[in-house]
Scaffold this motif. Structure first.
Motif, PDB file in Angstrom:
ATOM      1  N   CYS A 203       0.831  -1.208   0.000  1.00  0.00           N
ATOM      2  CA  CYS A 203       0.000   0.000   0.000  1.00  0.00           C
ATOM      3  C   CYS A 203       0.865   1.258   0.000  1.00  0.00           C
ATOM      4  O   CYS A 203       0.604   2.222  -0.727  1.00  0.00           O
ATOM      5  CB  CYS A 203      -0.916  -0.031   1.220  1.00  0.00           C
ATOM      6  N   VAL A 204       1.933   1.241   0.812  1.00  0.00           N
ATOM      7  CA  VAL A 204       2.848   2.389   0.886  1.00  0.00           C
ATOM      8  C   VAL A 204       3.591   2.560  -0.433  1.00  0.00           C
ATOM      9  O   VAL A 204       3.637   3.656  -1.005  1.00  0.00           O
ATOM     10  CB  VAL A 204       3.841   2.219   2.055  1.00  0.00           C
ATOM     11  N   ASN A 205       4.179   1.495  -0.921  1.00  0.00           N
ATOM     12  CA  ASN A 205       4.995   1.593  -2.131  1.00  0.00           C
ATOM     13  C   ASN A 205       4.174   1.900  -3.384  1.00  0.00           C
ATOM     14  O   ASN A 205       4.666   2.560  -4.311  1.00  0.00           O
ATOM     15  CB  ASN A 205       5.778   0.293  -2.332  1.00  0.00           C
ATOM     16  N   ASP A 206       2.932   1.454  -3.404  1.00  0.00           N
ATOM     17  CA  ASP A 206       2.079   1.696  -4.573  1.00  0.00           C
ATOM     18  C   ASP A 206       1.388   3.055  -4.522  1.00  0.00           C
ATOM     19  O   ASP A 206       0.754   3.458  -5.508  1.00  0.00           O
ATOM     20  CB  ASP A 206       1.006   0.605  -4.681  1.00  0.00           C
ATOM     21  N   GLY A 207       1.474   3.745  -3.390  1.00  0.00           N
ATOM     22  CA  GLY A 207       0.765   5.016  -3.267  1.00  0.00           C
ATOM     23  C   GLY A 207      -0.740   4.828  -3.402  1.00  0.00           C
ATOM     24  O   GLY A 207      -1.430   5.636  -4.039  1.00  0.00           O
ATOM     25  N   THR A 208      -1.240   3.780  -2.785  1.00  0.00           N
ATOM     26  CA  THR A 208      -2.637   3.388  -2.970  1.00  0.00           C
ATOM     27  C   THR A 208      -3.624   4.521  -2.687  1.00  0.00           C
ATOM     28  O   THR A 208      -4.625   4.677  -3.392  1.00  0.00           O
ATOM     29  CB  THR A 208      -2.966   2.174  -2.069  1.00  0.00           C
ATOM     30  N   HIS A 209      -3.336   5.318  -1.671  1.00  0.00           N
ATOM     31  CA  HIS A 209      -4.290   6.346  -1.251  1.00  0.00           C
ATOM     32  C   HIS A 209      -3.847   7.767  -1.619  1.00  0.00           C
ATOM     33  O   HIS A 209      -4.357   8.740  -1.050  1.00  0.00           O
ATOM     34  CB  HIS A 209      -4.526   6.243   0.253  1.00  0.00           C
ATOM     35  N   ASP A 210      -2.917   7.878  -2.561  1.00  0.00           N
ATOM     36  CA  ASP A 210      -2.421   9.212  -2.941  1.00  0.00           C
ATOM     37  C   ASP A 210      -3.548  10.146  -3.373  1.00  0.00           C
ATOM     38  O   ASP A 210      -3.596  11.311  -2.958  1.00  0.00           O
ATOM     39  CB  ASP A 210      -1.397   9.094  -4.073  1.00  0.00           C
ATOM     40  N   SER A 211      -4.428   9.667  -4.233  1.00  0.00           N
ATOM     41  CA  SER A 211      -5.497  10.534  -4.740  1.00  0.00           C
ATOM     42  C   SER A 211      -6.445  10.952  -3.625  1.00  0.00           C
ATOM     43  O   SER A 211      -6.935  12.086  -3.607  1.00  0.00           O
ATOM     44  CB  SER A 211      -6.273   9.834  -5.860  1.00  0.00           C
ATOM     45  N   TRP A 212      -6.693  10.045  -2.698  1.00  0.00           N
ATOM     46  CA  TRP A 212      -7.536  10.389  -1.548  1.00  0.00           C
ATOM     47  C   TRP A 212      -6.875  11.473  -0.702  1.00  0.00           C
ATOM     48  O   TRP A 212      -7.535  12.412  -0.249  1.00  0.00           O
ATOM     49  CB  TRP A 212      -7.810   9.138  -0.723  1.00  0.00           C
ATOM     50  N   VAL A 213      -5.573  11.338  -0.492  1.00  0.00           N
ATOM     51  CA  VAL A 213      -4.834  12.363   0.274  1.00  0.00           C
ATOM     52  C   VAL A 213      -4.904  13.704  -0.438  1.00  0.00           C
ATOM     53  O   VAL A 213      -5.119  14.759   0.184  1.00  0.00           O
ATOM     54  CB  VAL A 213      -3.370  11.932   0.486  1.00  0.00           C
ATOM     55  N   GLU A 214      -4.721  13.689  -1.747  1.00  0.00           N
ATOM     56  CA  GLU A 214      -4.777  14.938  -2.510  1.00  0.00           C
ATOM     57  C   GLU A 214      -6.164  15.573  -2.436  1.00  0.00           C
ATOM     58  O   GLU A 214      -6.301  16.797  -2.336  1.00  0.00           O
ATOM     59  CB  GLU A 214      -4.375  14.670  -3.961  1.00  0.00           C
ATOM     60  N   LYS A 215      -7.197  14.740  -2.453  1.00  0.00           N
ATOM     61  CA  LYS A 215      -8.557  15.258  -2.320  1.00  0.00           C
ATOM     62  C   LYS A 215      -8.750  15.906  -0.950  1.00  0.00           C
ATOM     63  O   LYS A 215      -9.365  16.978  -0.823  1.00  0.00           O
ATOM     64  CB  LYS A 215      -9.570  14.124  -2.509  1.00  0.00           C
ATOM     65  N   SER A 216      -8.202  15.277   0.077  1.00  0.00           N
ATOM     66  CA  SER A 216      -8.283  15.833   1.428  1.00  0.00           C
ATOM     67  C   SER A 216      -7.547  17.162   1.515  1.00  0.00           C
ATOM     68  O   SER A 216      -8.041  18.137   2.100  1.00  0.00           O
ATOM     69  CB  SER A 216      -7.696  14.834   2.435  1.00  0.00           C
ATOM     70  N   SER A 217      -6.357  17.219   0.920  1.00  0.00           N
ATOM     71  CA  SER A 217      -5.579  18.460   0.959  1.00  0.00           C
ATOM     72  C   SER A 217      -6.276  19.575   0.189  1.00  0.00           C
ATOM     73  O   SER A 217      -6.245  20.747   0.595  1.00  0.00           O
ATOM     74  CB  SER A 217      -4.174  18.227   0.387  1.00  0.00           C
ATOM     75  N   THR A 218      -6.915  19.230  -0.915  1.00  0.00           N
ATOM     76  CA  THR A 218      -7.685  20.226  -1.664  1.00  0.00           C
ATOM     77  C   THR A 218      -8.840  20.755  -0.818  1.00  0.00           C
ATOM     78  O   THR A 218      -9.129  21.962  -0.806  1.00  0.00           O
ATOM     79  CB  THR A 218      -8.223  19.615  -2.968  1.00  0.00           C
ATOM     80  N   ALA A 219      -9.503  19.864  -0.092  1.00  0.00           N
ATOM     81  CA  ALA A 219     -10.597  20.285   0.788  1.00  0.00           C
ATOM     82  C   ALA A 219     -10.084  21.235   1.860  1.00  0.00           C
ATOM     83  O   ALA A 219     -10.767  22.202   2.238  1.00  0.00           O
ATOM     84  CB  ALA A 219     -11.240  19.058   1.429  1.00  0.00           C
ATOM     85  N   PHE A 220      -8.874  20.988   2.357  1.00  0.00           N
ATOM     86  CA  PHE A 220      -8.280  21.886   3.348  1.00  0.00           C
ATOM     87  C   PHE A 220      -8.058  23.277   2.748  1.00  0.00           C
ATOM     88  O   PHE A 220      -8.414  24.295   3.339  1.00  0.00           O
ATOM     89  CB  PHE A 220      -6.948  21.321   3.842  1.00  0.00           C
ATOM     90  N   GLN A 221      -7.459  23.316   1.564  1.00  0.00           N
ATOM     91  CA  GLN A 221      -7.177  24.599   0.931  1.00  0.00           C
ATOM     92  C   GLN A 221      -8.456  25.364   0.609  1.00  0.00           C
ATOM     93  O   GLN A 221      -8.494  26.598   0.716  1.00  0.00           O
ATOM     94  CB  GLN A 221      -6.364  24.371  -0.347  1.00  0.00           C
ATOM     95  N   GLU A 222      -9.508  24.645   0.245  1.00  0.00           N
ATOM     96  CA  GLU A 222     -10.766  25.297  -0.109  1.00  0.00           C
ATOM     97  C   GLU A 222     -11.622  25.595   1.115  1.00  0.00           C
ATOM     98  O   GLU A 222     -12.656  26.260   1.003  1.00  0.00           O
ATOM     99  CB  GLU A 222     -11.541  24.416  -1.087  1.00  0.00           C
ATOM    100  N   GLY A 223     -11.176  25.136   2.287  1.00  0.00           N
ATOM    101  CA  GLY A 223     -11.965  25.311   3.501  1.00  0.00           C
ATOM    102  C   GLY A 223     -11.757  26.631   4.208  1.00  0.00           C
ATOM    103  O   GLY A 223     -12.399  26.895   5.228  1.00  0.00           O
TER     104      GLY A 223
END
Length: 283
Positions: A203-223
């Motif tokens: 999971c770590v090496n494949d970056g399985t949740h990268d897009s989810w993390v990016e979505k979360s970070s976008t929500a932070f910036q837009e919040g």
């Protein structure tokens, strides 16, 4: 007065004016820094990692997209961006926005961690963690993203709270992008019993949740948040201040007791992926 003396006087006055301008610029610079500072936890001063206008969404390979969105198990809330810790029916909710590279976040966590654990285990609060990657945007690198993905992988294994604590207790200096190294993140997983498994490593090496993390970070910036850590108790900001009182262990406990007055502690245990910490992880 001779012409030579006049030139010297004029030169001295010019130097004095330049020094005054320099001092004024320095005062303005410090004012801006202070404006973005968080009140020190237990008397320690810390500066919030501000959101840069050009904060990037770089993935581990430098591309702008990270593939299909894959949320970690057990996430909740709007758009499934909150990682829950604690009894789901706790009377108060602590919402925390953090970046694993953020020094102010580490100061907050390292100072308040025992208190938060105590309140979670007593069923007085549940915590909803949200992950951001603003330091990557401000400082460059991918450590915020890589660490957040690894934390999401730990959530899949029901070990988020423990691994979250390990990351902050072993946070590198802000300019050091050590968390960009998946090997280091896997090494730190060894400090959490049962986390370092083939599934976690993949999971770590494949970056399985990268897009989810990016979505979360976008929500932070837009919040509309100013920086990390952003900490809300039942939607009301407590970091850096709640009213006129600085955050401290005593004040934090008092605010929770006030919020919970007349309410029973939570007892409904969450799913394993959102479980509360059962003990302090190794440092």
């Amino acid at each position: 007065m001779s012409e030579n003396q006049e030139r010297k006087r004029t030169a001295r006055e010019r130097i004095q004016r330049e020094r005054q301008l320099d001092k004024a610029r320095e005062r303005r610079r410090r004012t801006l820094i202070v404006a973005s500072a968080v009140v020190g936890v237990l008397g320690l001063a810390a500066v919030v990692g501000l959101v840069a206008a050009n904060s990037g969404k770089d993935t581990k390979d430098g591309s702008s997209e990270a593939g299909p969105l894959s949320a970690p198990s057990g996430v909740q809330g709007e758009e499934q961006l909150a990682i829950p810790v604690g009894a789901s029916d706790a009377p108060s909710t602590l919402t925390v926005w953090e970046d694993f590279r953020c020094p102010a976040c580490a100061q907050f966590e390292n100072a308040l961690r025992p208190t938060i654990h105590e309140l979670v285990e007593a069923g007085k609060i549940k915590v909803e963690y949200h992950l951001a990657t603003i330091i990557d945007g401000n400082m460059g690198g991918t450590g915020s993203l890589r660490a957040a993905n690894a934390a999401a992988c730990a959530q899949d294994a029901g070990k988020f709270a423990e691994y979250h604590d390990v990351l902050f207790m072993n946070q590198p200096p802000e300019p050091d992008d050590a968390f960009a190294d998946n090997g280091r993140l896997i090494e730190l997983a060894g400090k959490v019993d049962g986390l370092d498994t083939p599934a976690f490593r993949g999971c770590v090496n494949d970056g399985t949740h990268d897009s989810w993390v990016e979505k979360s970070s976008t929500a932070f910036q837009e919040g509309g948040f100013r920086g990390t850590p952003t900490v809300l108790l039942n939607g009301e900001s407590v970091f850096p201040t709640k009213g006129e009182e600085q955050i401290s262990v005593a004040n934090f406990k008092k605010w929770v007791e006030e919020a919970n007055k007349g309410k029973q502690p939570g007892t409904r245990q969450p799913s394993p992926a959102g479980s509360a910490p059962t003990g302090a992880p190794a440092s």
